[in-house]
Write an enzyme that holds these catalytic residues in place. Sequence first.
Site, PDB file in Angstrom:
ATOM      1  N   ARG A 375       0.861  -1.190   0.000  1.00  0.00           N
ATOM      2  CA  ARG A 375       0.000   0.000   0.000  1.00  0.00           C
ATOM      3  C   ARG A 375       0.889   1.229   0.000  1.00  0.00           C
ATOM      4  O   ARG A 375       1.729   1.387   0.900  1.00  0.00           O
ATOM      5  CB  ARG A 375      -0.898   0.038   1.238  1.00  0.00           C
ATOM      6  CG  ARG A 375      -1.871  -1.120   1.373  1.00  0.00           C
ATOM      7  CD  ARG A 375      -2.856  -0.869   2.509  1.00  0.00           C
ATOM      8  NE  ARG A 375      -3.534  -2.080   2.939  1.00  0.00           N
ATOM      9  CZ  ARG A 375      -4.612  -2.585   2.351  1.00  0.00           C
ATOM     10  NH1 ARG A 375      -5.115  -1.969   1.297  1.00  0.00           N
ATOM     11  NH2 ARG A 375      -5.184  -3.688   2.810  1.00  0.00           N
ATOM     12  N   ARG A 405      -6.230  -5.282  -0.877  1.00  0.00           N
ATOM     13  CA  ARG A 405      -7.656  -4.949  -0.760  1.00  0.00           C
ATOM     14  C   ARG A 405      -7.900  -3.454  -0.574  1.00  0.00           C
ATOM     15  O   ARG A 405      -7.306  -2.811   0.286  1.00  0.00           O
ATOM     16  CB  ARG A 405      -8.283  -5.721   0.396  1.00  0.00           C
ATOM     17  CG  ARG A 405      -9.782  -5.510   0.541  1.00  0.00           C
ATOM     18  CD  ARG A 405     -10.363  -6.430   1.577  1.00  0.00           C
ATOM     19  NE  ARG A 405     -10.374  -7.806   1.120  1.00  0.00           N
ATOM     20  CZ  ARG A 405     -10.060  -8.851   1.883  1.00  0.00           C
ATOM     21  NH1 ARG A 405      -9.670  -8.655   3.114  1.00  0.00           N
ATOM     22  NH2 ARG A 405     -10.111 -10.071   1.393  1.00  0.00           N
ATOM     23  N   HIS A 435       2.842  -9.576   0.897  1.00  0.00           N
ATOM     24  CA  HIS A 435       2.602  -8.626   1.983  1.00  0.00           C
ATOM     25  C   HIS A 435       3.903  -8.239   2.673  1.00  0.00           C
ATOM     26  O   HIS A 435       3.909  -7.436   3.607  1.00  0.00           O
ATOM     27  CB  HIS A 435       1.623  -9.274   2.985  1.00  0.00           C
ATOM     28  CG  HIS A 435       1.083  -8.358   4.022  1.00  0.00           C
ATOM     29  ND1 HIS A 435       1.397  -8.473   5.359  1.00  0.00           N
ATOM     30  CD2 HIS A 435       0.236  -7.297   3.930  1.00  0.00           C
ATOM     31  CE1 HIS A 435       0.767  -7.537   6.047  1.00  0.00           C
ATOM     32  NE2 HIS A 435       0.056  -6.815   5.210  1.00  0.00           N
TER      33      HIS A 435
END
Length: 723
Positions: A375, A405, A435
């Site tokens: 992100r 997401r 991740h």
Amino acid sequence: MAKVNFENPKYYQNRELSWIDFNDRVLEEARDKSNPLLERVKFLGITQSNMDEFVMVRVASLAKLVEVQWDGKDASGLSAAQQLKAVNDKSHEQLVKQYSTLNRIILPAINQVGIHLLKVENLSESQYQFIKGYFHDELYPVLTPMADDSSRPFPFIGNDTLNLSLRLNHKDDDKSLYATLQVPSIFPRVVKLPGAGNDFILLEDIVKQFVDQLFVNYDIQEVSTFRVIRDMDLDVAEEDTSDLLKKVQQQLKLREHGKVIRLEVDSDISKKLRKRLVRELETDEDSVYEVNGPIDLTFLGKLASAVTGHDDLKYPPFKPYQAPELNSDHNIFEAIQQHDWLMQHPYDKFDSVVEFIRQASIDSEVLAIKMTLYRVSGNSPIIKYLGRAAQNGKQVTVLVEVKARFDEENNVHWAKQLERMGCHVIYGLVGLKTHSKLSLVVRREESGIRRYVHLGTGNYNDVTAHFYTDIGLLTCNNDIGIDVTNIFNMLSGYSRPPYFHKLHISPRGIREFITERLDQAITYAKNGRPVHVRMKMNSLSDKDMIAKLYEASHAGVQIDLIVRGICCLKTGIKGISDNISVHSIVGRFLEHSRIYSFDFDGEKQVYLSSADLMTRNLNRRVEQLFPIEQPDLTKRVLDIYQTMWDDNVKTRYLAADGTYKRVDRRGRAPLNCQEYFANQATQLTEAQQSEAHMNTTNQFQPMMSPENQPDPFDEDQDGGDNQ
């Protein structure tokens, strides 16, 4: 002795209900009078955004399981239908508490300090004329009323949009007609009213007041606000990933039309209008929420930000620290050569991480930069410097996780931008989300090739780094450098390293490592040797890991856990979890760092990780767990953990009855760990600034002869002028 069944369903809390308990702890912060008032306003807004995301993903998943009649059960023994019913029941209870907090506590409190959220009937004449002009000049040209009749079917209602449902009739006919009107999201929902004070009105109240002007020759019988939350989980079939980017983009369009999972309506809506909405939106009765106040409390964050002249009602600012060696005035690679650097954000500036990439982008000795991005912010400086590095001829490889997401669209944008700037972009792996938080800089030096690495517990996001707590490490440790190189080769190619020197990688690797450490702890405990396990994470839900923690507790291992959010483990079960203590810290900053430490009879091992102990992190994501081996940094991480464990202001502990209770502070000085770290950072920064000022002053101070030196005891040395 009978074998203990550590997987007994009664030993586990349901994951979804545990999450609602977490959101209730956030709600408690909105009710806590020790928090600054405008921060309490924000906390109440956060409970709404938390709930919205929970409904879009977790509740939507349960609804799909019920729809396909899935007959499995979760770790606590509940079927999907039982979970969905329990979640809706508990969510209804929380909604009542949210609006009780708003109406009975927050609104009266802000009124007392001159901050007013007004209804139309409370406006002054000048304010009324203002909203009238605002409606005609700004809103009226944009608003689009949608009739709902035999020739014009009920319109599509977008996810998380605010809408009005209207019942009306023609002036010459009593027949009920229906229409909908979306409150346009391109305008601020919180409208500041003219005048010197902090008077505000909500956009939907302005629209409601003048809505009849959109229906000439019709009488409005009823206007009610409603909102839907849809299934927004992205379902990318990865069997064929020839063009994952295109697949994600297609799914983003389809996602907007997901099934309605939650319908929120005004509490005073008529039965007739309510029934019509339920039918048209195909909503279950349990999923209808009647709201006693403004629908969608996320506006409270905007309200708090729009208030002027009340800094005393916000958290006091603090000054994050940055070691001088890691700033733009110094060669960051030389600093890392000297020793490893640990940074605890936001108390330590994230600027050091950005500076690491910036210097790499322009350093003539740097050959390559490799990085994982999960992100990133909307205007990321890291993206800019990666592009600059590629344009400067360096080999730049970036894994952008386009399946992150709710950041899918942003990440697709950045992936394309990086490619345009000349970077090699990887979009992730089949069936796995990446991740891990890794960056690698390869540099040619006199002694040969050297690898510089940053590993972290949080995202490379310069915005969230201001309010998420995370820990990162800068190192040029050769074994770690080799491991990170192998990870990138694994991500970009077909390499499968047989082992890693220092790092542990999911899938599988982190689970196996922690299981091995817990087995070692069990052996120590059974042999009567002291052993202490301490862990900190966002969520603890993996059944096998909880069972292993139970086994360790049963063997006598002392286990302390700091778990901010979901915790499916239960404490206080005799012979099972009576050696396990669980704390949760909810405060000014979102606790996001992950720490795993083991004390084997004085031998302390400390690890940081990108992974929580959740099944998705351990089985379906690429994650990293890495050691902190430099003695002073090991001590610092343990000190950070201990300070958090000793917190008695923002900590709740998980009681044996499954509830979270405040720590008993009687006879103890209050300790807010986040406040402590912020004050510590401010003191370090101010001391650094003072020293820099002294050095600058001394540098330009003209030399004085001893006889002209000021006398420190001379009270008149200022010459009588008070400047």
